[in-house]
Design an enzyme around this catalytic site. Structure first.
Site, PDB file in Angstrom:
ATOM      1  N   GLN A 163      50.281  13.050  44.086  1.00  0.00           N
ATOM      2  CA  GLN A 163      49.875  11.233  44.060  1.00  0.00           C
ATOM      3  C   GLN A 163      49.855  10.654  44.439  1.00  0.00           C
ATOM      4  OE1 GLN A 163      46.359  10.590  42.959  1.00  0.00           O
ATOM      5  NE2 GLN A 163      46.441   8.712  43.853  1.00  0.00           N
ATOM      6  N   ARG A 208      44.180  12.687  49.319  1.00  0.00           N
ATOM      7  CA  ARG A 208      45.314  13.800  48.922  1.00  0.00           C
ATOM      8  C   ARG A 208      44.899  14.962  49.261  1.00  0.00           C
ATOM      9  NH1 ARG A 208      45.841  12.847  42.934  1.00  0.00           N
ATOM     10  NH2 ARG A 208      46.147  15.008  43.248  1.00  0.00           N
ATOM     11  N   CYS A 254      45.584   4.846  41.153  1.00  0.00           N
ATOM     12  CA  CYS A 254      45.904   6.521  41.507  1.00  0.00           C
ATOM     13  C   CYS A 254      43.635   7.388  40.779  1.00  0.00           C
ATOM     14  CB  CYS A 254      45.832   7.037  40.439  1.00  0.00           C
ATOM     15  SG  CYS A 254      46.142   6.899  38.611  1.00  0.00           S
ATOM     16  N   ASP A 256      47.243   1.769  37.236  1.00  0.00           N
ATOM     17  CA  ASP A 256      46.371   3.248  36.359  1.00  0.00           C
ATOM     18  C   ASP A 256      46.428   2.368  35.196  1.00  0.00           C
ATOM     19  OD1 ASP A 256      46.456   5.319  36.017  1.00  0.00           O
ATOM     20  OD2 ASP A 256      48.078   6.611  35.959  1.00  0.00           O
ATOM     21  N   HIS A 300      53.339  12.606  38.818  1.00  0.00           N
ATOM     22  CA  HIS A 300      52.651  13.087  39.536  1.00  0.00           C
ATOM     23  C   HIS A 300      52.698  12.739  40.966  1.00  0.00           C
ATOM     24  CE1 HIS A 300      48.492  13.875  40.410  1.00  0.00           C
ATOM     25  NE2 HIS A 300      48.000  12.304  40.120  1.00  0.00           N
ATOM     26  N   ARG A 315      48.600  21.813  35.936  1.00  0.00           N
ATOM     27  CA  ARG A 315      48.819  20.182  35.434  1.00  0.00           C
ATOM     28  C   ARG A 315      49.037  20.585  34.125  1.00  0.00           C
ATOM     29  NH1 ARG A 315      44.265  15.453  36.736  1.00  0.00           N
ATOM     30  NH2 ARG A 315      45.363  14.670  38.286  1.00  0.00           N
TER      31      ARG A 315
HETATM   32  N1   CP Z   1      44.646  10.491  40.438  1.00  0.00           N
HETATM   33  C1   CP Z   1      44.698  11.850  40.007  1.00  0.00           C
HETATM   34  O1   CP Z   1      45.239  12.844  40.206  1.00  0.00           O
HETATM   35  O2   CP Z   1      42.816  12.366  39.854  1.00  0.00           O
HETATM   36  P1   CP Z   1      42.472  13.671  38.665  1.00  0.00           P
HETATM   37  O3   CP Z   1      42.760  13.546  37.673  1.00  0.00           O
HETATM   38  O4   CP Z   1      41.191  13.633  38.412  1.00  0.00           O
HETATM   39  O5   CP Z   1      42.887  14.692  39.492  1.00  0.00           O
HETATM   40  N1  NVA Z   2      48.358   8.422  34.455  1.00  0.00           N
HETATM   41  C1  NVA Z   2      46.983   9.171  34.665  1.00  0.00           C
HETATM   42  C2  NVA Z   2      46.950   9.469  35.866  1.00  0.00           C
HETATM   43  C3  NVA Z   2      45.619   9.848  36.471  1.00  0.00           C
HETATM   44  C4  NVA Z   2      45.464  10.371  36.952  1.00  0.00           C
HETATM   45  C5  NVA Z   2      47.266   9.936  33.553  1.00  0.00           C
HETATM   46  O1  NVA Z   2      47.952  11.194  32.890  1.00  0.00           O
HETATM   47  O2  NVA Z   2      46.058  10.670  32.823  1.00  0.00           O
END
Ligand code: CP
Ligand code: NVA
Length: 310
Positions: free
Chosen positions: A133, A293, A265, A225, A130, A103
């Site tokens: 997701q 997930r 998400c 989101d 992502h 990430r």
């Molecule tokens: N939806 C998602 O990726 O959640 P986290 O940021 O908690 O991993």
């Molecule tokens: N768009 C959000 C998604 C989190 C899972 C972010 O990047 O923070």
């Protein structure tokens, strides 16, 4: 499938279908208590430059259910590109582990990891996309609706990483996808263009609007989101102002199909992009998405790290 999973844009419609079917099989085996140690003895390194609940826990539990193990590297431990070059991190990790989930802030960091590591690299969210997701979301929709082709999905909010993955996914699965965002928060033009081009082949449709009500009308799915993604916290006051009128609330839900599914998400900023009433209401499937997930990522792990993948 390619060595890595960096973007849904890199998958073929068939590869998406195969992942969804494998996820369904793995979910069924888990539900029946049938052991499935398909990754016995394998290890996954998990690099996190940003916080996570769902991604971390589902990858970690997923590896464990598959008979392998996951190693969590906290941001302060690894500091990619700062403590050492991304390339060096890749060339070390590939000697020890069978896969890397990362990430990152920059999508280029993921691409660099993938270029230099001999083992598969999985995108656990970047500023651009992502994919895990949205693949899990497709899986959830297929479970709930029985099909994806022709579904009308309205994405209400920021043209961000999740929205980009949705654009690729909708284009490849024949979904009619409308993004409704405030002016200045549109998805990247190149992602839109490539999604529109690909939608022609699948029978899907990609539309962009600045009117959430128009987008929501008759929708089978309302998706939203956060207005402020991780890393954008300094803009949150301005974003709260700019996104006024883009909240998924009961009035918006009433415009959609009577059996509309509301998706998010997570994490949600309750009272901003979605009301408590809708998030906790009868149309919401957000915790099913979160559960899925796990199953979908197990399918990715088996495909990329299993004997047929590596
Ligand atoms: N939806 C998602 O990726 O959640 P986290 O940021 O908690 O991993
Ligand atoms: N768009 C959000 C998604 C989190 C899972 C972010 O990047 O923070």
């Amino acid at each position: 499938m390619t060595k890595d999973l960096l973007s849904i844009g890199d998958l073929t419609p068939n590869e998406i279908e195969t992942l969804l079917s494998l996820a369904a099989d793995l979910k069924e085996q888990q539900r029946k208590g049938i052991a499935h140690p398909l990754l016995a003895g394998k290890s996954l390194a998990m690099i996190f430059e940003k916080p996570s609940l769902r991604t971390r826990v589902t990858f970690e539990v997923g590896m464990s259910q598959l008979g392998g193990r996951a190693i969590y590297l906290v941001p302060a431990d690894i500091r990619l590109g700062e403590r050492e070059a991304v390339k060096d991190a890749a060339k070390n990790l590939e000697r020890w582990v069978d896969g890397i989930m990362a990430r990152t802030y920059s999508h280029q960091t993921l691409e660099e990891l993938a270029r230099h590591a001999a083992v598969p690299v999985i995108n656990g969210l970047s500023d651009l996309t992502h994919p895990c997701q949205v693949l899990a979301d497709l899986f959830t929709l297929r479970e709930k609706c029985g099909h994806l082709q022709g579904l009308k999905v309205a994405y209400i909010g920021d043209g961000n990483n999740v929205c980009h993955s949705w654009l690729y996914a909708a284009a490849k699965t024949g979904i009619e996808f409308t993004v409704a965002c405030p002016r200045g928060y549109e998805p990247h033009a190149d992602v839109l263009t490539s999604a529109r081009r690909e939608a022609e082949a699948s029978g899907g449709r990609i539309a962009l609007s600045h009117d959430p009500r128009l987008a929501a009308e008759g929708a089978d799915v309302l998706y939203t989101d956060v207005w402020t993604s991780m890393g954008q916290e300094a803009e949150s006051a301005k974003r709260r102002r700019d996104f006024q009128g883009f909240q998924v609330d009961a009035a918006l839900v009433r415009l959609a199909a009577p059996d509309v599914l509301v998706m998010h998400c997570l994490p949600a900023h309750r009272g901003e992009e979605i009301t408590d009433e809708v998030l906790d209401g009868p149309h919401s499937v957000v915790y099913d998405e979160a559960e899925n997930r796990l199953h979908l990522q197990k399918a990715i792990l088996v495909t990329l790290l299993g004997s047929q993948g590596s």
